[in-house]
Scaffold this active site. Structure first.
Site, PDB file in Angstrom:
ATOM      1  N   LYS A  30       0.839  -1.205   0.000  1.00 19.19           N
ATOM      2  CA  LYS A  30       0.000   0.000   0.000  1.00 19.19           C
ATOM      3  C   LYS A  30       0.874   1.254   0.000  1.00 19.19           C
ATOM      4  O   LYS A  30       2.088   1.172   0.229  1.00 19.19           O
ATOM      5  CB  LYS A  30      -0.955  -0.008   1.194  1.00 19.19           C
ATOM      6  CG  LYS A  30      -0.267   0.062   2.538  1.00 19.19           C
ATOM      7  CD  LYS A  30      -1.291   0.017   3.651  1.00 19.19           C
ATOM      8  CE  LYS A  30      -0.622   0.199   4.992  1.00 19.19           C
ATOM      9  NZ  LYS A  30      -1.562   0.423   6.074  1.00 19.19           N
ATOM     10  N   TYR A 253      12.932  30.054   9.829  1.00 22.98           N
ATOM     11  CA  TYR A 253      11.666  30.607  10.309  1.00 22.98           C
ATOM     12  C   TYR A 253      11.674  30.674  11.824  1.00 22.98           C
ATOM     13  O   TYR A 253      12.058  29.706  12.489  1.00 22.98           O
ATOM     14  CB  TYR A 253      10.495  29.731   9.859  1.00 22.98           C
ATOM     15  CG  TYR A 253      10.299  29.715   8.367  1.00 22.98           C
ATOM     16  CD1 TYR A 253       9.935  30.872   7.682  1.00 22.98           C
ATOM     17  CD2 TYR A 253      10.477  28.546   7.639  1.00 22.98           C
ATOM     18  CE1 TYR A 253       9.752  30.866   6.308  1.00 22.98           C
ATOM     19  CE2 TYR A 253      10.300  28.517   6.265  1.00 22.98           C
ATOM     20  CZ  TYR A 253       9.938  29.680   5.605  1.00 22.98           C
ATOM     21  OH  TYR A 253       9.768  29.669   4.264  1.00 22.98           O
TER      22      TYR A 253
HETATM   23  C1  LIG Z   1      -3.709  -4.168   7.360  1.00 23.93           C
HETATM   24  C2  LIG Z   1      -2.218  -4.189   7.397  1.00 23.93           C
HETATM   25  N1  LIG Z   1      -1.589  -5.366   7.302  1.00 23.93           N
HETATM   26  C3  LIG Z   1      -0.241  -5.459   7.318  1.00 23.93           C
HETATM   27  C4  LIG Z   1       0.546  -4.322   7.449  1.00 23.93           C
HETATM   28  C5  LIG Z   1       2.033  -4.486   7.474  1.00 23.93           C
HETATM   29  O1  LIG Z   1       2.553  -4.067   8.696  1.00 23.93           O
HETATM   30  P1  LIG Z   1       4.140  -3.943   8.882  1.00 23.93           P
HETATM   31  O2  LIG Z   1       4.584  -2.882   7.950  1.00 23.93           O
HETATM   32  O3  LIG Z   1       4.290  -3.548  10.308  1.00 23.93           O
HETATM   33  O4  LIG Z   1       4.702  -5.270   8.565  1.00 23.93           O
HETATM   34  C6  LIG Z   1      -0.083  -3.077   7.546  1.00 23.93           C
HETATM   35  C7  LIG Z   1       0.724  -1.878   7.695  1.00 23.93           C
HETATM   36  O5  LIG Z   1       0.345  -0.862   8.151  1.00 23.93           O
HETATM   37  C8  LIG Z   1      -1.501  -3.007   7.517  1.00 23.93           C
HETATM   38  O6  LIG Z   1      -2.163  -1.847   7.625  1.00 23.93           O
END
Ligand SMILES: Cc1ncc(COP(=O)(O)O)c(C=O)c1O
Length: 356
Positions: A30, A253
């Site tokens: 993501k 600033y």
């Molecule tokens: C739903 C979900 N699963 C898995 C992960 C992966 O987590 P990590 O980056 O701590 O491994 C995230 C990260 O935010 C998440 O939101």
């Protein structure tokens, strides 16, 4: 040219290989793959052997399908109403609540559904087993058939060591049992992020871990060995000019920096507008292999207190193998994902180093 985010592909793949659980890893890609770049990361993860991906964006999920073909499993972690593309591109979807079921039960038929459990994190998902009972009862009465392929949750406390994670984990494991007692047998069960995976290995009866930050080479919590987490990224920027300050002069600033004594400051072509968190001011950067304190951060500029060793042609490093993202997490600058997520893809240059 301003700041440059440079990624070493071989290092990225090496880290993905050493951290994943072979054949049982869903890579979380993501937010532009934690800003390593969706296309780059998916390709590199695929080379490392990963065949399953999770994201929050339908557009990104479609891109992954187009890149990986039919062989990949692609899951949407956010509830979607884009059932047309979910069907067309064979995207697994999430069922987050009885309300979502009530509204979309007809459209959900024929799709691969992952039931989400809210747990203590409580961002989204079924609150308890009675909510699943309600759905199953309604399915019976309405003649709805759904394919519950997956079951998942997300842990919000797995990088904390005060006992809450143990409760969160116990609640989840009980929920999994309760789901099975109701006769629902998902083939894909996944709950563990990087921290939970490092702490516990794969839970019994689970098919996958769902990993983000560890695959990208940052430690999910402090008490781990740097050598197990290769940071494949370097962030650097050029010096624009030098300023000579006499004692008492200020810079930035609201007089962000005040010279205690006569000093020299390098003005660097990167700032918080490019994604360097303001909290990084006061900590160090690296120039010519030596560290120097960041005196002030502005939107497009950074002031660094330097000495005469530093010349205009030198690059200033914000992250490299010594200046680790996870080190600044420990120092309170911001979580790993916060530091990465802030990087401004539009304003930073990007370079991938390929092994030739
Ligand atoms: C739903 C979900 N699963 C898995 C992960 C992966 O987590 P990590 O980056 O701590 O491994 C995230 C990260 O935010 C998440 O939101």
């Amino acid at each position: 040219m301003g700041g440059i985010f440079q990624i070493d592909e071989a290092q990225f793949i090496k880290q993905a290989k050493q951290f994943q659980l072979p054949g049982q890893t869903i890579a979380v890609v993501k937010n532009n793959a934690y800003n390593y770049g969706l296309e780059f990361a998916v390709k590199a993860f695929a080379i490392s052997g990963i065949r399953a991906f999770a994201t929050t964006s339908v557009d990104d999920a479609v891109k992954i399908r187009q890149m990986c073909g039919d062989s990949a499993d692609i899951m949407l972690m956010n509830p979607t109403t884009d059932f047309k593309r979910a069907r067309m591109f064979n995207l697994d979807i999430t069922l987050p609540s009885p309300g979502y079921y009530d509204t979309y039960k007809e459209e959900l038929q024929g799709l691969n559904i992952h039931l989400e459990y809210a747990g203590l994190f409580n961002r989204s998902g079924l609150a308890d087993i009675t909510e699943l009972k309600y759905i199953l009862e309604d399915m019976k009465q309405s003649g709805i058939e759904l394919n519950f392929k997956g079951l998942w949750t997300h842990f919000g406390y797995s990088d904390e060591f005060d006992g809450i994670y143990e409760t969160e984990r116990a609640n989840w494991l009980q929920f999994v049992k309760d789901v099975k007692t109701l006769g629902v047998e998902p083939s894909v069960i996944h709950a563990q992020n990087s921290a939970s995976y490092v702490r516990d290995g794969l839970f019994n009866g689970h098919s996958h871990v769902r990993l983000g930050i560890g695959l990208y080479g940052s430690k999910p919590y402090a008490d781990l060995d740097d050598r197990d987490f290769i940071q494949p990224a370097v962030l650097s920027a050029p010096i624009i000019q030098f300023r000579s300050l006499t004692a008492g002069m200020t810079l930035g600033y609201g007089a962000a920096f005040k010279a205690d004594s006569d000093c020299k400051v390098a003005i660097v072509d990167i700032g918080y507008g490019d994604g360097v968190l303001r909290a990084r001011a006061g900590f160090e950067c690296e120039i010519g292999g030596r560290t120097y304190p960041i005196a002030a951060l502005m939107m497009s500029h950074m002031a660094v207190l330097v000495d005469d060793e530093v010349t205009a042609d030198m690059d200033v490093y914000l992250y490299n193998s010594r200046l680790r993202i996870d080190k600044y997490t420990e120092l309170g600058v911001g979580a790993n994902s916060e530091q990465l997520g802030a990087l401004n893809y539009q304003s930073l240059g990007r370079e991938i180093i390929y092994d030739v």
